[in-house]
Each structure stands twice: as C-alpha cells, then as structure tokens.
Design a protein around this motif. Sequence first.
Motif, PDB file in Angstrom:
ATOM      1  N   LEU A 282       0.824  -1.204   0.000  1.00  0.00           N
ATOM      2  CA  LEU A 282       0.000   0.000   0.000  1.00  0.00           C
ATOM      3  C   LEU A 282       0.862   1.259   0.000  1.00  0.00           C
ATOM      4  CD1 LEU A 282      -2.872  -1.009   2.512  1.00  0.00           C
ATOM      5  CD2 LEU A 282      -3.059  -0.719   0.029  1.00  0.00           C
ATOM      6  N   GLN A 283       1.880   1.264   0.821  1.00  0.00           N
ATOM      7  CA  GLN A 283       2.770   2.429   0.888  1.00  0.00           C
ATOM      8  C   GLN A 283       3.502   2.635  -0.436  1.00  0.00           C
ATOM      9  OE1 GLN A 283       5.196   1.508   4.287  1.00  0.00           O
ATOM     10  NE2 GLN A 283       3.668   2.309   5.774  1.00  0.00           N
ATOM     11  N   GLN A 284       3.885   1.540  -1.107  1.00  0.00           N
ATOM     12  CA  GLN A 284       4.558   1.659  -2.394  1.00  0.00           C
ATOM     13  C   GLN A 284       3.612   2.247  -3.450  1.00  0.00           C
ATOM     14  OE1 GLN A 284       7.648   1.198  -3.082  1.00  0.00           O
ATOM     15  NE2 GLN A 284       7.561   1.414  -5.310  1.00  0.00           N
ATOM     16  N   SER A 285       2.329   1.827  -3.434  1.00  0.00           N
ATOM     17  CA  SER A 285       1.344   2.352  -4.385  1.00  0.00           C
ATOM     18  C   SER A 285       1.129   3.842  -4.153  1.00  0.00           C
ATOM     19  CB  SER A 285       0.023   1.593  -4.246  1.00  0.00           C
ATOM     20  OG  SER A 285       0.200   0.228  -4.542  1.00  0.00           O
ATOM     21  N   ARG A 286       1.079   4.251  -2.868  1.00  0.00           N
ATOM     22  CA  ARG A 286       0.893   5.660  -2.574  1.00  0.00           C
ATOM     23  C   ARG A 286       2.071   6.495  -3.088  1.00  0.00           C
ATOM     24  NH1 ARG A 286       0.176   7.168   3.604  1.00  0.00           N
ATOM     25  NH2 ARG A 286       2.353   6.506   3.571  1.00  0.00           N
ATOM     26  N   ARG A 287       3.284   6.011  -2.939  1.00  0.00           N
ATOM     27  CA  ARG A 287       4.456   6.757  -3.413  1.00  0.00           C
ATOM     28  C   ARG A 287       4.422   6.919  -4.939  1.00  0.00           C
ATOM     29  NH1 ARG A 287       7.072   3.782   0.665  1.00  0.00           N
ATOM     30  NH2 ARG A 287       7.735   2.196  -0.848  1.00  0.00           N
ATOM     31  N   LEU A 288       3.997   5.852  -5.653  1.00  0.00           N
ATOM     32  CA  LEU A 288       3.938   5.936  -7.107  1.00  0.00           C
ATOM     33  C   LEU A 288       2.889   6.957  -7.555  1.00  0.00           C
ATOM     34  CD1 LEU A 288       4.230   2.143  -8.060  1.00  0.00           C
ATOM     35  CD2 LEU A 288       5.966   3.918  -8.312  1.00  0.00           C
ATOM     36  N   LEU A 289       1.700   6.964  -6.870  1.00  0.00           N
ATOM     37  CA  LEU A 289       0.661   7.906  -7.226  1.00  0.00           C
ATOM     38  C   LEU A 289       1.111   9.341  -6.974  1.00  0.00           C
ATOM     39  CD1 LEU A 289      -2.500   6.013  -5.882  1.00  0.00           C
ATOM     40  CD2 LEU A 289      -1.926   6.469  -8.282  1.00  0.00           C
ATOM     41  N   GLU A 290       1.809   9.556  -5.844  1.00  0.00           N
ATOM     42  CA  GLU A 290       2.290  10.897  -5.519  1.00  0.00           C
ATOM     43  C   GLU A 290       3.324  11.364  -6.536  1.00  0.00           C
ATOM     44  OE1 GLU A 290       3.680  10.484  -1.544  1.00  0.00           O
ATOM     45  OE2 GLU A 290       1.696  10.778  -0.638  1.00  0.00           O
ATOM     46  N   ALA A 635      -8.386   6.487  -0.902  1.00  0.00           N
ATOM     47  CA  ALA A 635      -8.706   5.097  -0.563  1.00  0.00           C
ATOM     48  C   ALA A 635      -7.509   4.400   0.095  1.00  0.00           C
ATOM     49  CB  ALA A 635      -9.135   4.348  -1.832  1.00  0.00           C
ATOM     50  N   ILE A 636      -6.300   4.613  -0.419  1.00  0.00           N
ATOM     51  CA  ILE A 636      -5.098   3.983   0.151  1.00  0.00           C
ATOM     52  C   ILE A 636      -4.854   4.478   1.568  1.00  0.00           C
ATOM     53  CG2 ILE A 636      -2.581   3.946  -0.059  1.00  0.00           C
ATOM     54  CD1 ILE A 636      -2.934   3.777  -3.079  1.00  0.00           C
ATOM     55  N   GLU A 637      -5.108   5.719   1.880  1.00  0.00           N
ATOM     56  CA  GLU A 637      -4.877   6.268   3.220  1.00  0.00           C
ATOM     57  C   GLU A 637      -5.791   5.572   4.236  1.00  0.00           C
ATOM     58  OE1 GLU A 637      -2.954   8.524   5.974  1.00  0.00           O
ATOM     59  OE2 GLU A 637      -2.511   8.388   3.831  1.00  0.00           O
ATOM     60  N   GLN A 638      -7.056   5.303   3.890  1.00  0.00           N
ATOM     61  CA  GLN A 638      -7.987   4.621   4.805  1.00  0.00           C
ATOM     62  C   GLN A 638      -7.539   3.182   5.088  1.00  0.00           C
ATOM     63  OE1 GLN A 638     -11.760   5.046   2.788  1.00  0.00           O
ATOM     64  NE2 GLN A 638     -11.994   7.261   3.318  1.00  0.00           N
ATOM     65  N   LYS A 639      -7.177   2.442   4.067  1.00  0.00           N
ATOM     66  CA  LYS A 639      -6.729   1.046   4.262  1.00  0.00           C
ATOM     67  C   LYS A 639      -5.454   0.988   5.114  1.00  0.00           C
ATOM     68  CE  LYS A 639      -8.602  -0.717  -0.096  1.00  0.00           C
ATOM     69  NZ  LYS A 639      -8.249  -1.320  -1.419  1.00  0.00           N
ATOM     70  N   THR A 640      -4.544   1.901   4.908  1.00  0.00           N
ATOM     71  CA  THR A 640      -3.280   1.909   5.647  1.00  0.00           C
ATOM     72  C   THR A 640      -3.521   2.109   7.133  1.00  0.00           C
ATOM     73  OG1 THR A 640      -2.079   2.758   3.709  1.00  0.00           O
ATOM     74  CG2 THR A 640      -1.061   3.068   5.863  1.00  0.00           C
ATOM     75  N   LYS A 641      -4.420   3.017   7.517  1.00  0.00           N
ATOM     76  CA  LYS A 641      -4.674   3.289   8.927  1.00  0.00           C
ATOM     77  C   LYS A 641      -5.245   2.070   9.643  1.00  0.00           C
ATOM     78  CE  LYS A 641      -7.016   6.624  11.928  1.00  0.00           C
ATOM     79  NZ  LYS A 641      -7.888   7.863  11.982  1.00  0.00           N
ATOM     80  N   ALA A 642      -6.241   1.346   9.021  1.00  0.00           N
ATOM     81  CA  ALA A 642      -6.834   0.167   9.650  1.00  0.00           C
ATOM     82  C   ALA A 642      -5.803  -0.952   9.814  1.00  0.00           C
ATOM     83  CB  ALA A 642      -8.034  -0.303   8.808  1.00  0.00           C
ATOM     84  N   LEU A 643      -4.945  -1.145   8.837  1.00  0.00           N
ATOM     85  CA  LEU A 643      -3.941  -2.210   8.884  1.00  0.00           C
ATOM     86  C   LEU A 643      -2.884  -1.933   9.948  1.00  0.00           C
ATOM     87  CD1 LEU A 643      -3.138  -4.851   7.530  1.00  0.00           C
ATOM     88  CD2 LEU A 643      -1.815  -3.541   5.860  1.00  0.00           C
ATOM     89  N   GLU A 645      -3.343  -0.400  12.787  1.00  0.00           N
ATOM     90  CA  GLU A 645      -3.934  -0.680  14.113  1.00  0.00           C
ATOM     91  C   GLU A 645      -3.889  -2.170  14.419  1.00  0.00           C
ATOM     92  OE1 GLU A 645      -7.787   1.002  13.885  1.00  0.00           O
ATOM     93  OE2 GLU A 645      -7.097   3.109  14.091  1.00  0.00           O
ATOM     94  N   ARG A 646      -4.261  -3.036  13.456  1.00  0.00           N
ATOM     95  CA  ARG A 646      -4.218  -4.484  13.699  1.00  0.00           C
ATOM     96  C   ARG A 646      -2.772  -4.960  13.967  1.00  0.00           C
ATOM     97  NH1 ARG A 646      -7.730  -4.545   9.231  1.00  0.00           N
ATOM     98  NH2 ARG A 646      -6.100  -5.445   7.901  1.00  0.00           N
ATOM     99  N   LEU A 647      -1.817  -4.464  13.239  1.00  0.00           N
ATOM    100  CA  LEU A 647      -0.405  -4.866  13.428  1.00  0.00           C
ATOM    101  C   LEU A 647       0.092  -4.516  14.817  1.00  0.00           C
ATOM    102  CD1 LEU A 647       1.159  -3.848   9.977  1.00  0.00           C
ATOM    103  CD2 LEU A 647       0.905  -6.176  10.888  1.00  0.00           C
ATOM    104  N   GLU A 648      -0.306  -3.353  15.317  1.00  0.00           N
ATOM    105  CA  GLU A 648       0.162  -2.951  16.653  1.00  0.00           C
ATOM    106  C   GLU A 648      -0.397  -3.857  17.729  1.00  0.00           C
ATOM    107  OE1 GLU A 648       0.247   1.070  19.459  1.00  0.00           O
ATOM    108  OE2 GLU A 648      -0.738   1.092  17.489  1.00  0.00           O
ATOM    109  N   ALA A 649      -1.695  -4.226  17.624  1.00  0.00           N
ATOM    110  CA  ALA A 649      -2.320  -5.091  18.639  1.00  0.00           C
ATOM    111  C   ALA A 649      -1.678  -6.473  18.619  1.00  0.00           C
ATOM    112  CB  ALA A 649      -3.826  -5.192  18.376  1.00  0.00           C
ATOM    113  N   ARG A 650      -1.436  -7.039  17.455  1.00  0.00           N
ATOM    114  CA  ARG A 650      -0.837  -8.377  17.357  1.00  0.00           C
ATOM    115  C   ARG A 650       0.629  -8.366  17.853  1.00  0.00           C
ATOM    116  NH1 ARG A 650      -1.701  -9.054  12.454  1.00  0.00           N
ATOM    117  NH2 ARG A 650      -3.805  -9.917  12.655  1.00  0.00           N
ATOM    118  N   SER A 651       1.356  -7.321  17.646  1.00  0.00           N
ATOM    119  CA  SER A 651       2.739  -7.221  18.135  1.00  0.00           C
ATOM    120  C   SER A 651       2.794  -7.294  19.647  1.00  0.00           C
ATOM    121  CB  SER A 651       3.372  -5.903  17.664  1.00  0.00           C
ATOM    122  OG  SER A 651       3.512  -5.887  16.255  1.00  0.00           O
ATOM    123  N   ARG A 652       1.781  -6.632  20.362  1.00  0.00           N
ATOM    124  CA  ARG A 652       1.757  -6.695  21.815  1.00  0.00           C
ATOM    125  C   ARG A 652       1.495  -8.117  22.280  1.00  0.00           C
ATOM    126  NH1 ARG A 652      -1.092  -1.766  21.170  1.00  0.00           N
ATOM    127  NH2 ARG A 652      -3.060  -2.909  21.383  1.00  0.00           N
TER     128      ARG A 652
END
Length: 876
Positions: A282-290, A635-643, A645-652
């Motif tokens: 997702l981050q790579q797609s955002r950089r290409l669009l920018e 659309a990419i910004e919304q998906k990135t934020k939700a993902l 949050e899940r990564l942080e909870a699973r890391s704990r």
Amino acid sequence: MILQSLRIEQLRQFRNPFVLGNLQPGLNLIHGPNESGKSTLVRAIRAAFFERYRSTAVDDLRPWGDSAAAPTVALEFENQGELWRLTKSFLQRKRCDLTIGTSSFSEDEAEEKLAELLGYQYPKRGASKAEHWGIPGLLWVEQGTGQDLEQSVEHAGDHLKSALNSLVGEVASSGGDEVIEAVRAQRNHILTGTGKPRGEYLQLDKDRLAFEQTIGELKERILRYQEQVDRLGKLTREYERTEVERPWEDAQRLLDEAQARFQQVLQLEQVQAQEKATLDQLQQSRRLLEQNKEYQENLSRQLAARKLDLDKAEADLQRLELQSPATTERLRAAREAYESAEQRMKQARLREARSRLEQDVKRLEQRAQQLSQNLAKAGEYQQQVENARQQARENRIDAAEVKRLKVAEHQLNEATIRSSAIATRFSWNLEPERSITLNDDALQNRGEQQLLDESRVVIPGVGTLGITPGGESLASTRRKLATLQQTVSELRASLGVDSVTSAENRLSDFEKAERAQQHAQELLKSVAPAGIDPLVVEQREAKRELENATEKLATTPNSDTSIDVPDLATAEAAFEQTASALTAAESDDQKHRTALMAVQQTRDTAKAEWQRLVDQEQSPERQQQLKQIAEELVAIEQKTKALEERLEARSREILEARPDLLKQDIERYQSTIRNLRQTQEDRGRELRDIKVRLEAWGAEGLDEQLNEQEAELERCNRRYQELHRRAQALELLLTLLTEKRQALTRRLQAPLQRHLDHYLSVLFPHATLEVDEHLRPGTFTRGAELGQVTELSFGAREQMGLISRLAYADLLREAGRPTLVILDDTLVHSDEERLDDMKRILFDAATRHQILLFTCHPEKWQDLGVPPVDIQALKA
C-alpha cells in the motif's frame, strides 16, 4: 747451532749463484717484496736437511723451464765449537757432502749425521712430509702455518721427551703402565669410559628397573581391582533407582507443553508478516501515485525550460555557421604550404644523397689505393720473413750445447795446462844426421815433449830407455784429459763445427736470423695483421664496393635547379613546421564541423521535446488522470490506517508470549531428556565392562604374580650390589694409579712449563697455559675466562704458537740440543700492541737462539734492534 751462510744455485728463481752470508748468532731480519725469493730461501734450507739427495720428488726446486738444472744448496753452520759444511745437489747432479771440522762424510752417511744432529728422519720413499721433520718441523715455521701447532708437536714428541728425560731423569718409565692397563681392562669390562655400567652390570641394572616397573604395575592393577569392586556396587544401586523413577518422562511432558505454546506464537508471527507485506504494498502504491501527480504538476515548468533550451541551441547554430568560411580558408592555405615544403625537402634529400655518394666514392678510392700499397708491402715483408727463416734453418744450433762445448773446451784447456805443469818433460839435442825413436816416432835435431804415459826411447847402437811418469795426480789428470778430449770431440761432431769460435759465430748468425725474422713478421703484421690472404680479400671487397658506389652515383639524378632548395636541415625543419600547421588546421576544421553537427542535433532534440510537452499539456486525458490519482490516494490512506492498528495489537500479543524463552525451554528440555537417557545407558555399559574386567583380573592371579616378581627382584639386587662394589673398587684403584702417573708426568712437564710461563707473562700477564701429557699447549686461563688454545682468535693462536715454539727451543737448548728458529712471514695477524709484545719476546729469545725472520713488511720490524738484510740488494 749457528747458521753462518747459505749459498744456492739453479734453484727456482735463483738460476745464478746467490749467497746469504754474515748471519748473526742472534736475530736476523731478512726482507724483500713478494716473489723476491724469501720462501725459496726457506725451502732451500728445508731441502738441504729434509730431502734425500737422490730423491726424484723435488721437481719444485727446478728453475722454471730448465730441465737440465741441478739445484744446489751449500750451508755453513757452527755446532758446539765445530764448523759444519754441507753441500747438497739434486736432480741432474745428485750429491751430498758434509765436512765436520777435519772429518768428511758423503751421500747417505752425511744425511744420517744431519738427521741425528737436529732430530728428524727421512722418508723411505717420495718427498719429505711433516711427519718426518721432527724438531726442525716444530721450530721452522712456514708461511701461514704459525697457528698450527698440534701436529708439529706430535711429530717432534719423542725428541722433546728425550730432551726432558735428559734434564729431569727417566721419570716417565713404563714400569707401572702394565698394572694401570690391567686395572683399566678389568674396570672397562664393567664400566664404560665415562663410568656408565656395561655388560652384565648394565643388564642387571636394566633388569632391576624392569622388575621394579612390573611390580609397580601389578600393585597398581590390584589397587584398581579393589576400586572397581567398590565402583560396581555403587553403579548397581544408581542404575536400579533410576530405572524405577524414569525422570526423562517428566521432562518429555514439559517439552510437549512448551512446543505447543511456541507453535501458537509462530502462527501469530506468520499472520503479522503477511499483513506487514500488505502494508508495504500500500505504501509503495501511494508513493507511485504521488510521484505521478507531481510529474503532471511539473509539466508546465518543464515546457518553459524546454523553450529556453530551444532558443539557445538556435543561437549557437547560427554563430557556428558564420565561422565556417574562415575555417575552410585556413585549412586550404595550410595544405598548400605543406605540399610546397614537402617538394623542397625531397629535392634537398636528393642533393644530400648525391653528395654522400660522391664522398663514398672518394673514400673507397683512397681505401682501395691504400690496400694495394699494403698488399705490395706485405709481399715484400713476407719475402723477408722467408729469407730470414731460411737463414735461421741453415744456422740452427742449440745454444745450451754451444755453452757446454765452450765450458768443455775451457776445462780441456785448463786440464792441458795442468798436465803441462805436472807432465814429465823430455828434451833432446842430437848431432846432425843422428836420430832416436820415441814411441815409434823418429826424433832429430833438437826438441822437447811432455810425457803423460809410459814411453820408450830407442837409441840406435846403444839400446832402449823406458820412461814412466810418476804420481797419482798425473794418472788422474791423464784420464780427465782424455775424457775432456772425448767430450769436446763429441760436442763438435754433434754441432757440426770444428771450434768454439765457429759454433759461436753460427749461434750469432742463428740469433741474428731469428731477430730479423721477428722484425719482418712485425712489419708484415703492421700492414697485414690477419695475413696476406685476408688482405687480398679485403682489397677485392674494396674494389667491389667502389664499383657499386660509382654505379649508384651515375644512376642518382641531380636536384631540380628551378627550385630554390635550402639545405636538408632547413628543409626538414620547414616541412615539420608546415606539417604541424596543417595538422592544427585539420584539427580545427574537424572540431568546427563536429561542433556544428552537435549543435544541430541539440537544436533538433530541443525542438522535438518542446513540441511533445506542448501537445501533452493541452490533452484531455491529462485532466482525467489528475482526478483519478486524487481518488486513489484517499482510498489507500484509509486502508493503511486500519492495517497499522491491527499490526500494533498483534505485536503486543506476540511480545507478551516471549517466544525467545519458549525456544530456550524447548532446547533445555530436549537436552535434559538426552542427558538423562545417555547417563543411564552409560551406567549400564560401565556395569557390563566392570563385570567383564573383574572376571578377567580374577583369572590372572595378580597376587601370585606379584610374589614371583618380588623374589626375582631380590635375587637381581644381590648380584647387582656385588658388581657395583667391584666397579667402585676398580674405579678408585684406577684413579689412584692414574693420579700417581700424572704426578710423574707433571714432573716431566715442569721444565717446559717454566719456559712457557716466561714468555706468556709478557704477552698475557696473570694468564696460565697448561701443557698436556703429550707436551701440547692445552687449557688457557685468563682471569675468569677458561678455554682451549684452539678456541682463541686466529691472531692469538698464531702468537701462542710462536711463544710455545720458543719455549720448546729453550727446553732443547737446556738439554744441550742444537736449535735454529726460522720464521717465514709470521705474526701478520697481530694488532699493534700485541706485535710490540712479540718483538720483546723475540729479542729476548734471540739472546739464546739464532732466529731467521723473513718478512715482506720491514717497516713493521724496524724497531727490532737489528740491521735488516735486503734480498733485492743482495741480488743486485
């Protein structure tokens, strides 16, 4: 013994008689440069004493190239108030004569007298060697051998001991040697030379050690047997207890629980890795669009920049097109100048080549003329050589034979004169018409004859008279005269002459012809060093080269006179200058055309790029693309934020599970299980090994073996102690006998040690040098330093060798034996301080002995206190 004079003749470089006389009783310094004959004089003295007169191994005495020489040495020396005269000749005239006072000896008897006097011996065959030289070999030091003393002392040992015995009495008798040798033989049967056991004694010592080692090993094995019994009971109890408790099963249960918890953590980490990959996408797609959005926004700025580039390229192209005519004109002018300079250079080279060919023709004409002259002279000189060689062949005669004829005729004349003086004179005075007969020859009137042989005179009418000349010398003279007459006749016949004068004239003509031949050969060599034939070939080659050069000159054209041609160097310099100018003009033209093409290409490229950007900026697709990029970024910004949050909870959750500790627990429980099972298996294996080992040891009867070995050790110890006591007794007895013998030897060495200490105190104060039982210098002590003489430096060994020889000379003189010290270039390795000490020692020794010191460095000995003798001056 005082050497008074030395005379040598036909010996090495001394072909003519040479006399070294007026030698002084003390120190004599004889000097001369290298190859002046010093070593030859020393060799002559050695040959006079050491070499048999009839020896054929003395070719080194012969002068170089003289096979007919008879080397002769004549010595005069005084010994105990009597004058000894020795004359010895070798090779062609072998003779030895010795006169002692009024007594005369010759041949072998004379040589034995000399050997007995000086203490040496002759070889049975061949040349005399160092082992035959005895006392003289010790006192007469050859060049470079001053430091070598042991062999010389060994060869002179018997003579030195004889001199010592005459001083202190016969204390070195061998009466007790048999007892010492008998004791040593018994001792050596048991002990080695270093006191170590040997034979049965050694074997008993080895057997004792072997028995002791075996007994120790048996005791150790019995101890280990008892320890193994105790170990067996302990291991049995531990093995049975562990089989009941089975501790590895509890560890297996804990291992299964830890592995289950670790698998759960691994599944969480897998999900975490997958969602992290999704986030990265997702981050790579955002950089290409920018980046695409920024590109579209920068299109207007790029269009303005491309317009500026296009204007600049068109201005540069216009400027270069204006410079083209001038560049073309410079290239044309440079090319014309180059072609003109090239033509002038070719004409200059042509003129230079023709001039060089003319010089070559002239040089070759001179060389051909010179070779013709040399060839004519060579023919003339060759004829002179042949004439001289023919003259030499006609007058060839042996100069040595002419010399022998001259000597023989001179001896014949002397013998004739002597015969006239001692012959019986017979004179007659007869009446007229009267005659008598002498040895069948008729005699008349008056006359006189000398009679050497028995003669008969017949007087007619009277009878016969017999005349017998008397005297032994007359008979000897008559025989010698007949021999000389026969020799002269044979020499004249072999030379083909009738007198010495004609032989000498013929020899003079022969030598003159040889000189003429040599002179003509030198003249011939000056004009034809390699001979006439090579000179002819060289002349032919010179003519051929001249013809070639003349032909080449005829075919070479003259330079063009219509062109102003400078000299070759100027023409070549002008050509190089125009070539450089043409190269520069061509380079400038090429650079201009290259720059023009580059600017045209740049203008075309800038124009095409500017037109492309204009078309792109005005297209409707660009507007639609900008709108779509903005929607996708939201659309990419919304998906990135939700993902995130899940990564942080699973890391704990993963962190709280501590996967690193779970992994360590798994490894710890696995190792525990392996160790527990392995330990139990090792106990079972050790139990089986101990049982087998105890059964084997119990069957060996270790106690019985120990008792047998202890009994054998006791028997061996009794025999060993018996031989040990005997060895100690023999060692003690041999030591006592040897010390007694050494005491006698020290008494024998005392006189020599006294003389040695006298000289050593001058060279090394407070030092000592001990003499061994063979009278050789051995241990040298100076302060805390202790070592052998052979371990000293080369110069110090040379000095110690000389003072030892002087001590031997003092010992011999004290015993009434003759001494003569000869030193040939010795002490050359001494430093200045030690050399001064050695001079004091030599001056002191010269008060008791005659010393002949030969040297090629007289300046080092000028303070010796004696007048030097110059061999070169004696030769002159």
